[in-house]
Write a protein that holds these residues in place. Sequence first.
Motif, PDB file in Angstrom:
ATOM      1  N   LEU A 160      21.321 120.770  62.288  1.00 32.63           N
ATOM      2  CA  LEU A 160      19.914 120.425  62.047  1.00 32.63           C
ATOM      3  C   LEU A 160      19.579 120.494  60.561  1.00 32.63           C
ATOM      4  O   LEU A 160      18.840 119.645  60.042  1.00 32.63           O
ATOM      5  CB  LEU A 160      18.983 121.335  62.850  1.00 32.63           C
ATOM      6  N   TYR A 161      20.123 121.490  59.868  1.00 33.26           N
ATOM      7  CA  TYR A 161      19.862 121.583  58.430  1.00 33.26           C
ATOM      8  C   TYR A 161      20.500 120.405  57.696  1.00 33.26           C
ATOM      9  O   TYR A 161      19.894 119.840  56.775  1.00 33.26           O
ATOM     10  CB  TYR A 161      20.333 122.915  57.835  1.00 33.26           C
ATOM     11  N   ALA A 162      21.705 120.018  58.105  1.00 32.51           N
ATOM     12  CA  ALA A 162      22.372 118.863  57.491  1.00 32.51           C
ATOM     13  C   ALA A 162      21.546 117.603  57.711  1.00 32.51           C
ATOM     14  O   ALA A 162      21.361 116.795  56.785  1.00 32.51           O
ATOM     15  CB  ALA A 162      23.775 118.687  58.062  1.00 32.51           C
ATOM     16  N   ALA A 163      21.026 117.423  58.918  1.00 33.09           N
ATOM     17  CA  ALA A 163      20.193 116.249  59.204  1.00 33.09           C
ATOM     18  C   ALA A 163      18.905 116.279  58.382  1.00 33.09           C
ATOM     19  O   ALA A 163      18.492 115.254  57.823  1.00 33.09           O
ATOM     20  CB  ALA A 163      19.867 116.182  60.698  1.00 33.09           C
ATOM     21  N   SER A 164      18.299 117.450  58.263  1.00 34.78           N
ATOM     22  CA  SER A 164      17.068 117.543  57.465  1.00 34.78           C
ATOM     23  C   SER A 164      17.363 117.316  55.987  1.00 34.78           C
ATOM     24  O   SER A 164      16.555 116.731  55.264  1.00 34.78           O
ATOM     25  CB  SER A 164      16.376 118.891  57.681  1.00 34.78           C
ATOM     26  N   ASP A 165      18.531 117.732  55.547  1.00 33.78           N
ATOM     27  CA  ASP A 165      18.939 117.508  54.157  1.00 33.78           C
ATOM     28  C   ASP A 165      19.111 116.015  53.880  1.00 33.78           C
ATOM     29  O   ASP A 165      18.680 115.509  52.838  1.00 33.78           O
ATOM     30  CB  ASP A 165      20.235 118.267  53.873  1.00 33.78           C
ATOM     31  N   GLU A 166      19.717 115.310  54.809  1.00 29.26           N
ATOM     32  CA  GLU A 166      19.888 113.872  54.635  1.00 29.26           C
ATOM     33  C   GLU A 166      18.531 113.157  54.675  1.00 29.26           C
ATOM     34  O   GLU A 166      18.301 112.212  53.921  1.00 29.26           O
ATOM     35  CB  GLU A 166      20.841 113.299  55.683  1.00 29.26           C
ATOM     36  N   TYR A 167      17.625 113.621  55.533  1.00 29.67           N
ATOM     37  CA  TYR A 167      16.280 113.054  55.539  1.00 29.67           C
ATOM     38  C   TYR A 167      15.613 113.300  54.190  1.00 29.67           C
ATOM     39  O   TYR A 167      14.994 112.397  53.610  1.00 29.67           O
ATOM     40  CB  TYR A 167      15.430 113.643  56.677  1.00 29.67           C
ATOM     41  N   HIS A 168      15.740 114.516  53.685  1.00 26.19           N
ATOM     42  CA  HIS A 168      15.180 114.854  52.370  1.00 26.19           C
ATOM     43  C   HIS A 168      15.728 113.913  51.302  1.00 26.19           C
ATOM     44  O   HIS A 168      14.982 113.429  50.446  1.00 26.19           O
ATOM     45  CB  HIS A 168      15.497 116.314  52.044  1.00 26.19           C
ATOM     46  N   LYS A 219      32.799 114.630  48.940  1.00 31.01           N
ATOM     47  CA  LYS A 219      32.910 115.002  50.355  1.00 31.01           C
ATOM     48  C   LYS A 219      33.455 116.427  50.500  1.00 31.01           C
ATOM     49  O   LYS A 219      33.021 117.176  51.382  1.00 31.01           O
ATOM     50  CB  LYS A 219      33.783 114.006  51.123  1.00 31.01           C
ATOM     51  N   LEU A 220      34.378 116.790  49.625  1.00 35.67           N
ATOM     52  CA  LEU A 220      34.893 118.167  49.629  1.00 35.67           C
ATOM     53  C   LEU A 220      33.758 119.146  49.333  1.00 35.67           C
ATOM     54  O   LEU A 220      33.694 120.224  49.932  1.00 35.67           O
ATOM     55  CB  LEU A 220      36.030 118.330  48.621  1.00 35.67           C
ATOM     56  N   ALA A 221      32.858 118.761  48.433  1.00 39.99           N
ATOM     57  CA  ALA A 221      31.708 119.619  48.132  1.00 39.99           C
ATOM     58  C   ALA A 221      30.866 119.841  49.387  1.00 39.99           C
ATOM     59  O   ALA A 221      30.417 120.965  49.651  1.00 39.99           O
ATOM     60  CB  ALA A 221      30.872 119.003  47.012  1.00 39.99           C
ATOM     61  N   HIS A 222      30.664 118.791  50.181  1.00 37.81           N
ATOM     62  CA  HIS A 222      29.934 118.936  51.446  1.00 37.81           C
ATOM     63  C   HIS A 222      30.630 119.950  52.349  1.00 37.81           C
ATOM     64  O   HIS A 222      29.986 120.834  52.915  1.00 37.81           O
ATOM     65  CB  HIS A 222      29.865 117.594  52.190  1.00 37.81           C
ATOM     66  N   VAL A 223      31.937 119.804  52.486  1.00 41.88           N
ATOM     67  CA  VAL A 223      32.698 120.693  53.365  1.00 41.88           C
ATOM     68  C   VAL A 223      32.590 122.142  52.897  1.00 41.88           C
ATOM     69  O   VAL A 223      32.313 123.042  53.698  1.00 41.88           O
ATOM     70  CB  VAL A 223      34.182 120.252  53.445  1.00 41.88           C
ATOM     71  N   PRO A 238      24.449 109.379  57.865  1.00 42.53           N
ATOM     72  CA  PRO A 238      24.862 110.040  59.108  1.00 42.53           C
ATOM     73  C   PRO A 238      26.294 110.588  59.012  1.00 42.53           C
ATOM     74  O   PRO A 238      26.617 111.591  59.629  1.00 42.53           O
ATOM     75  CB  PRO A 238      24.763 108.937  60.156  1.00 42.53           C
ATOM     76  N   ARG A 239      27.143 109.929  58.216  1.00 40.49           N
ATOM     77  CA  ARG A 239      28.515 110.428  58.032  1.00 40.49           C
ATOM     78  C   ARG A 239      28.516 111.798  57.361  1.00 40.49           C
ATOM     79  O   ARG A 239      29.336 112.646  57.686  1.00 40.49           O
ATOM     80  CB  ARG A 239      29.334 109.454  57.197  1.00 40.49           C
ATOM     81  N   ASP A 240      27.597 112.000  56.425  1.00 38.42           N
ATOM     82  CA  ASP A 240      27.520 113.309  55.777  1.00 38.42           C
ATOM     83  C   ASP A 240      27.070 114.382  56.766  1.00 38.42           C
ATOM     84  O   ASP A 240      27.557 115.516  56.723  1.00 38.42           O
ATOM     85  CB  ASP A 240      26.590 113.268  54.569  1.00 38.42           C
ATOM     86  N   VAL A 241      26.149 114.031  57.668  1.00 41.85           N
ATOM     87  CA  VAL A 241      25.740 114.992  58.704  1.00 41.85           C
ATOM     88  C   VAL A 241      26.948 115.342  59.570  1.00 41.85           C
ATOM     89  O   VAL A 241      27.187 116.517  59.875  1.00 41.85           O
ATOM     90  CB  VAL A 241      24.587 114.431  59.573  1.00 41.85           C
ATOM     91  N   ALA A 242      27.734 114.343  59.948  1.00 47.34           N
ATOM     92  CA  ALA A 242      28.939 114.594  60.757  1.00 47.34           C
ATOM     93  C   ALA A 242      29.941 115.434  59.982  1.00 47.34           C
ATOM     94  O   ALA A 242      30.563 116.355  60.537  1.00 47.34           O
ATOM     95  CB  ALA A 242      29.568 113.269  61.186  1.00 47.34           C
ATOM     96  N   LEU A 243      30.109 115.153  58.692  1.00 52.52           N
ATOM     97  CA  LEU A 243      31.043 115.918  57.869  1.00 52.52           C
ATOM     98  C   LEU A 243      30.574 117.362  57.733  1.00 52.52           C
ATOM     99  O   LEU A 243      31.373 118.303  57.871  1.00 52.52           O
ATOM    100  CB  LEU A 243      31.170 115.265  56.487  1.00 52.52           C
ATOM    101  N   ASP A 244      29.287 117.552  57.482  1.00 55.06           N
ATOM    102  CA  ASP A 244      28.731 118.903  57.353  1.00 55.06           C
ATOM    103  C   ASP A 244      28.882 119.681  58.656  1.00 55.06           C
ATOM    104  O   ASP A 244      29.252 120.868  58.650  1.00 55.06           O
ATOM    105  CB  ASP A 244      27.253 118.829  56.962  1.00 55.06           C
ATOM    106  N   THR A 245      28.632 119.018  59.774  1.00 56.97           N
ATOM    107  CA  THR A 245      28.774 119.671  61.078  1.00 56.97           C
ATOM    108  C   THR A 245      30.238 119.986  61.361  1.00 56.97           C
ATOM    109  O   THR A 245      30.558 121.048  61.906  1.00 56.97           O
ATOM    110  CB  THR A 245      28.166 118.783  62.180  1.00 56.97           C
TER     111      THR A 245
END
Length: 160
Positions: A99-107, A60-64, A118-125
């Motif tokens: 949007l990039y975080a959401a597209s990354d999660e879709y990928h 999760k820290l890597a995401h941040v 979706p939690r990763d999208v929220a964390l990235d945002t």
Amino acid sequence: MTQRILKAWLPVAAMCVVIFLFSQDAQSGRHSNEVLGWLLSLVGLDTRHMVHVWSEPFRKLAHVVVYFFLSALAYRGFSMGIPHFSLKAGWRTLVFCALYAASDEYHQSLIPGRGPSPRDVALDTSASVLAMILIWLWLRMRNRNDFDHAVPQGNAVLHQ
């Protein structure tokens, strides 16, 4: 003008490519645990238990960290050198990164062994929001210091 745009946006594109490449790693959990194990070995804590305990927070820290830097680079591109914080550029940065975080999660949902979160999208945002806050503070303090240095020292009215 083209050179200025390239200078502003090539780092953003490079960061997006890096994120994309890491997202297609079907063994990302194992690879991040290897990196975590190496980091823990630097302080003598590289046991299976410690890797297990720190695996999720490390990921999760890597995401941040990644989205913090993507946001800083994207803000630089959107603001194109404006010396003060641009709310318009800040909002564009947040939307772009979300949007990039959401597209990354879709990928990731298309990669065997991976799934969207979706939690990763929220964390990235959230990391993008943090980046915007820190950039705003930094520019505010920098501009205040520039103003203080421009004020003549003998003018007591301006210093009150």
